[in-house]
Scaffold this active site. Structure first.
Site, PDB file in Angstrom:
ATOM      1  N   SER A  18       9.515   6.797   5.963  1.00 30.35           N
ATOM      2  CA  SER A  18       8.829   6.130   4.862  1.00 30.35           C
ATOM      3  C   SER A  18       9.192   6.680   3.487  1.00 30.35           C
ATOM      4  O   SER A  18      10.349   6.644   3.099  1.00 30.35           O
ATOM      5  CB  SER A  18       7.330   6.178   5.113  1.00 30.35           C
ATOM      6  OG  SER A  18       6.670   5.353   4.210  1.00 30.35           O
ATOM      7  N   HIS A  19       8.199   7.256   2.798  1.00 28.28           N
ATOM      8  CA  HIS A  19       8.418   7.702   1.423  1.00 28.28           C
ATOM      9  C   HIS A  19       9.071   9.079   1.359  1.00 28.28           C
ATOM     10  O   HIS A  19       9.377   9.563   0.281  1.00 28.28           O
ATOM     11  CB  HIS A  19       7.073   7.743   0.693  1.00 28.28           C
ATOM     12  CG  HIS A  19       6.090   8.639   1.381  1.00 28.28           C
ATOM     13  ND1 HIS A  19       5.494   8.289   2.581  1.00 28.28           N
ATOM     14  CD2 HIS A  19       5.625   9.866   1.082  1.00 28.28           C
ATOM     15  CE1 HIS A  19       4.707   9.268   2.979  1.00 28.28           C
ATOM     16  NE2 HIS A  19       4.765  10.250   2.091  1.00 28.28           N
TER      17      HIS A  19
ATOM     18  N   ASP B 153       8.678   1.482  -1.158  1.00 30.53           N
ATOM     19  CA  ASP B 153       9.098   2.775  -0.604  1.00 30.53           C
ATOM     20  C   ASP B 153      10.232   2.630   0.410  1.00 30.53           C
ATOM     21  O   ASP B 153      10.791   1.547   0.588  1.00 30.53           O
ATOM     22  CB  ASP B 153       7.897   3.494   0.019  1.00 30.53           C
ATOM     23  CG  ASP B 153       7.435   2.829   1.308  1.00 30.53           C
ATOM     24  OD1 ASP B 153       7.636   1.616   1.447  1.00 30.53           O
ATOM     25  OD2 ASP B 153       6.875   3.536   2.169  1.00 30.53           O
TER      26      ASP B 153
ATOM     27  N   ASP C 174      10.552   2.359   3.637  1.00 26.70           N
ATOM     28  CA  ASP C 174      10.519   1.343   4.683  1.00 26.70           C
ATOM     29  C   ASP C 174       9.840   0.052   4.240  1.00 26.70           C
ATOM     30  O   ASP C 174       9.540  -0.813   5.066  1.00 26.70           O
ATOM     31  CB  ASP C 174       9.854   1.894   5.953  1.00 26.70           C
ATOM     32  CG  ASP C 174       8.421   2.351   5.711  1.00 26.70           C
ATOM     33  OD1 ASP C 174       8.100   2.716   4.569  1.00 26.70           O
ATOM     34  OD2 ASP C 174       7.623   2.344   6.673  1.00 26.70           O
TER      35      ASP C 174
ATOM     36  N   ASP D 290       6.871  -0.752   3.044  1.00 29.29           N
ATOM     37  CA  ASP D 290       5.468  -1.120   3.256  1.00 29.29           C
ATOM     38  C   ASP D 290       4.566  -0.735   2.091  1.00 29.29           C
ATOM     39  O   ASP D 290       3.429  -1.194   2.021  1.00 29.29           O
ATOM     40  CB  ASP D 290       4.929  -0.580   4.596  1.00 29.29           C
ATOM     41  CG  ASP D 290       5.074   0.919   4.757  1.00 29.29           C
ATOM     42  OD1 ASP D 290       5.600   1.572   3.826  1.00 29.29           O
ATOM     43  OD2 ASP D 290       4.670   1.444   5.812  1.00 29.29           O
ATOM     44  N   ARG D 291       5.060   0.097   1.170  1.00 29.11           N
ATOM     45  CA  ARG D 291       4.224   0.464   0.015  1.00 29.11           C
ATOM     46  C   ARG D 291       4.636  -0.329  -1.215  1.00 29.11           C
ATOM     47  O   ARG D 291       5.756  -0.833  -1.289  1.00 29.11           O
ATOM     48  CB  ARG D 291       4.389   1.948  -0.314  1.00 29.11           C
ATOM     49  CG  ARG D 291       3.922   2.865   0.781  1.00 29.11           C
ATOM     50  CD  ARG D 291       3.950   4.297   0.295  1.00 29.11           C
ATOM     51  NE  ARG D 291       3.508   5.180   1.355  1.00 29.11           N
ATOM     52  CZ  ARG D 291       3.027   6.393   1.151  1.00 29.11           C
ATOM     53  NH1 ARG D 291       2.935   6.878  -0.075  1.00 29.11           N
ATOM     54  NH2 ARG D 291       2.651   7.140   2.163  1.00 29.11           N
TER      55      ARG D 291
ATOM     56  N   LYS E  97       1.089  -2.548   6.344  1.00 27.71           N
ATOM     57  CA  LYS E  97       1.065  -2.818   4.923  1.00 27.71           C
ATOM     58  C   LYS E  97       2.406  -3.429   4.529  1.00 27.71           C
ATOM     59  O   LYS E  97       3.392  -3.262   5.231  1.00 27.71           O
ATOM     60  CB  LYS E  97       0.750  -1.545   4.144  1.00 27.71           C
ATOM     61  CG  LYS E  97       1.595  -0.340   4.458  1.00 27.71           C
ATOM     62  CD  LYS E  97       0.935   0.903   3.874  1.00 27.71           C
ATOM     63  CE  LYS E  97       1.890   2.079   3.860  1.00 27.71           C
ATOM     64  NZ  LYS E  97       1.463   3.144   4.790  1.00 27.71           N
TER      65      LYS E  97
HETATM   66  C1  VG1 Z   1       0.178   9.117   3.940  1.00 20.88           C
HETATM   67  C2  VG1 Z   1      -0.832   8.323   3.154  1.00 20.88           C
HETATM   68  C3  VG1 Z   1      -1.480   7.281   4.046  1.00 20.88           C
HETATM   69  C4  VG1 Z   1      -0.396   6.402   4.677  1.00 20.88           C
HETATM   70  C5  VG1 Z   1       0.623   7.267   5.387  1.00 20.88           C
HETATM   71  C6  VG1 Z   1       1.791   6.467   5.915  1.00 20.88           C
HETATM   72  O1  VG1 Z   1      -0.464   9.798   4.988  1.00 20.88           O
HETATM   73  O2  VG1 Z   1      -1.791   9.154   2.597  1.00 20.88           O
HETATM   74  O3  VG1 Z   1      -2.381   6.528   3.292  1.00 20.88           O
HETATM   75  O4  VG1 Z   1      -0.959   5.501   5.586  1.00 20.88           O
HETATM   76  O5  VG1 Z   1       1.152   8.240   4.491  1.00 20.88           O
HETATM   77  O6  VG1 Z   1       2.408   5.742   4.888  1.00 20.88           O
HETATM   78  P1  VG1 Z   1      -0.875  11.345   4.899  1.00 20.88           P
HETATM   79  O7  VG1 Z   1      -1.396  11.698   6.248  1.00 20.88           O
HETATM   80  O8  VG1 Z   1       0.361  12.102   4.506  1.00 20.88           O
HETATM   81  O9  VG1 Z   1      -1.896  11.430   3.817  1.00 20.88           O
HETATM   82  V1  VG1 Z   1       4.054   5.426   4.970  1.00 20.88           V
HETATM   83  O10 VG1 Z   1       4.384   4.284   3.831  1.00 20.88           O
HETATM   84  O11 VG1 Z   1       4.575   7.034   4.648  1.00 20.88           O
HETATM   85  O12 VG1 Z   1       4.386   5.047   6.536  1.00 20.88           O
HETATM   86 CO    CO Z   2       6.136   3.460   4.081  1.00 19.55          CO
END
Ligand code: VG1
Ligand code: CO
Length: 543
Positions: free
Chosen positions: A113-114, A277, A279, A281-282, A376
């Protein structure tokens, strides 16, 4: 091509976090690491004999190699079919949609992801079930349990599949279908939004900048915004997915999307800016000289979604993760619809969406989505904003001013302390937990505490319970403070401190959020002793 059964042994630490298994790429590159986890997924879901799996990822380093391994293992485990995004690419929402549309068994999405990508950065793998959503807690636990007693995995030795050419081929008895990753998702978007109205907006000279951050959304945004909606070429910047995302963090927030922030605050700023981001989804939403916090964006979208054709009938309900601001609650209350508060992570929204209890969901971490998929969806949020802008004819700043005037403003910020010593971070949370019963009625930096607990969630649909989901402190003046540890980091611990202050005084709706939150920030330090416990005097990232 007979499957080979390879002897292996459990590898420590293959415990999925908030969103799948996320580790340093070099850990994933260790012998048997990926294979063990993939076999654990297959075994954890009860085997994949005859299954149809959707496979794709965000294009980061190792994406292509890992897909070859997954395909050879799926074939060896008797899967009937794998549908793979061309070039190995599928955004998370597009994968969710494909699973649903093709009525597949599930999907494997390769992404961290990010988090940044590259041999020295991060890699990840998550499993989504037949509803297109992240594996539930129960399935995740079965997968994790299997990683702890795994002794063999099955794989076929063969040449690589060509992932770049659309069409069908076979791998042993399994069909591999390479499909365009963009078209189905773009078609879905056309069913939800008024493309004519948005096209007219662009034709009238409306200017937008979409920063794809060299991540997976580039091709999706180009197709929808530039090709189907007629936005000028160049509207999408950094639109080519790169294995290392151009060296940056593909994290759409004011820190990592600094170029976009500068452009949107410049003299010749476009009307609308957005980013997504790794992937896809953000989303980040920013108007001309006006950044919209993700919690506010969720509230505005919940309020005005009915202006888009796909939501004209109104919303069944709204859901937000616990640390997300209560702005959406105020909209739900005004509309007389339910508002659900779930633990962090999209997997908790699935049952509400499946049961038709919620239509729109969101998180403070820049994730927003609806019941069109079970993840998302960054581009979806951008299009809903564009639809609203087209119908109202207002600017982003004007829409925000309207919103705050009507509902009040939930000033909000998240302070992240990254790569903190794990024991220190756990100690901080443990110490807070121990004091929870004594806190109500006391003061922290001059603010009176009204309530304090550790969040547990009872899913109203399937009855499952999730505990230990973050420390919540509510203050008498409407402020709120949440402490939790990240479940997506790959180095030490990340402490997240979520700060919120409701303001309803019409004369105080235009303040700088950090300034408006100063008393809550002081209360956080007074309660948790962040500096003393972690050695950090300031957060690494403020969003
Ligand atoms: C983070 C965010 C959470 C989100 C998750 C996955 O998790 O706070 O809101 O759902 O990333 O997003 P954490 O446990 O690090 O707070 V993604 O776009 O990284 O799949
Ligand atoms: Co993501």
């Amino acid at each position: 091509m007979t499957p080979t059964v390879i002897q292996t042994a459990p590898i420590d630490g293959q415990k999925p976090g908030t969103s799948g298994l996320r580790k340093k790429t070099r850990i994933f590159l260790q012998p048997h690491y990926l294979e063990n986890y993939v076999q654990a997924i297959f075994d954890g879901i009860g085997g994949v004999a005859g299954a149809h799996l959707v496979v794709g990822g965000d294009g980061r380093y190792f994406n292509d190699r890992a897909i070859q391994v997954i395909l050879r293992m799926a074939a060896a485990n008797g899967a009937a079919r794998c549908t793979v995004g061309q070039g190995g690419l599928l955004s998370t929402p597009a994968a969710s949609h494909l699973i649903r549309k093709l009525q597949a068994t599930g999907g494997l999405i390769l992404s961290a992801s990010h988090n940044p990508g590259g041999p020295d950065e991060d890699f990840g793998l998550k499993y989504n079930g037949p509803n297109g959503g992240p594996a539930t807690e129960a399935v995740t636990e079965r997968i994790h349990a299997r990683t702890r007693d795994i002794d063999t995995y099955r794989i076929i030795e063969t040449q690589d599949i060509d992932l770049d050419t659309a069409g069908e081929t076979t791998l042993a008895d399994m069909v591999v279908a390479i499909v365009d990753p963009v078209t189905d998702h773009a078609d879905l978007m056309e069913t939800l939004f008024d493309f004519d109205a948005i096209r007219a907006l662009f034709a009238g000279g409306f200017r937008m900048r979409f920063d794809a951050m060299h991540a997976v959304t580039g091709p999706y945004a180009r197709e929808v915004l530039e090709t189907r909606l007629g936005a000028p070429a160049g509207t999408v910047v950094n639109g080519t997915p790169l294995p290392d995302f151009g060296g940056g963090h593909p994290d759409p927030n004011p820190i990592w999307a600094k170029d976009l922030m500068q452009a949107m605050h410049g003299a010749d700023a476009p009307d609308f800016g957005a980013a997504s981001d790794g992937d896809g989804d953000r989303n980040m939403i920013v108007g001309r000289h006006c950044y919209v916090s993700p919690s506010d964006s969720l509230a505005v979208l919940a309020d005005l979604a009915h202006l888009a054709p796909g939501y004209a009938a109104g919303l069944k309900g709204v859901a937000r993760s616990m640390p997300t601001s209560c702005a959406a609650d105020r909209v739900a209350a005004a509309k007389g619809i339910d508002c659900y508060e779930t633990p962090t992570g999209w997997k908790f929204f699935g049952s509400l969406l499946d049961a038709g209890r919620a239509t729109i969901c969101g998180e403070e971490s820049a994730g927003t989505g609806s019941d069109h998929v079970r993840e998302k969806d960054g581009l979806w949020a951008v299009l809903l904003w564009l639809n609203i802008l087209a119908v109202t004819g207002k600017s982003v700043a004007a829409l925000m001013a309207d919103h705050w005037a009507r509902y009040g403003r939930n000033y909000y910020s998240r302070h992240d302390y990254e790569a903190v010593d794990s024991a220190a971070a756990t100690g901080l949370i443990d110490a807070l937990r121990a004091r929870l019963p004594d806190l109500p009625g006391t003061e922290a930096a001059g603010l009176t505490i009204a309530a304090a607990d550790e969040f547990s969630y009872d899913d109203p649909v399937d009855g499952s319970r999730a505990t230990g989901q973050g420390i919540r402190i509510g203050f008498a003046n409407g402020a709120r403070l949440v402490f939790r540890l990240s479940g997506t980091g790959t180095e030490g611990a990340t402490l997240r401190v979520y700060l919120e202050q409701l303001e309803t005084d019409p004369g105080r709706l235009d303040r700088d959020p950090q300034e408006a939150l100063t008393p809550v920030i002081a209360a956080a330090e007074a309660l948790a002793g962040i500096a003393a416990r972690t050695g950090r005097t300031a957060p690494d990232v403020i969003t």
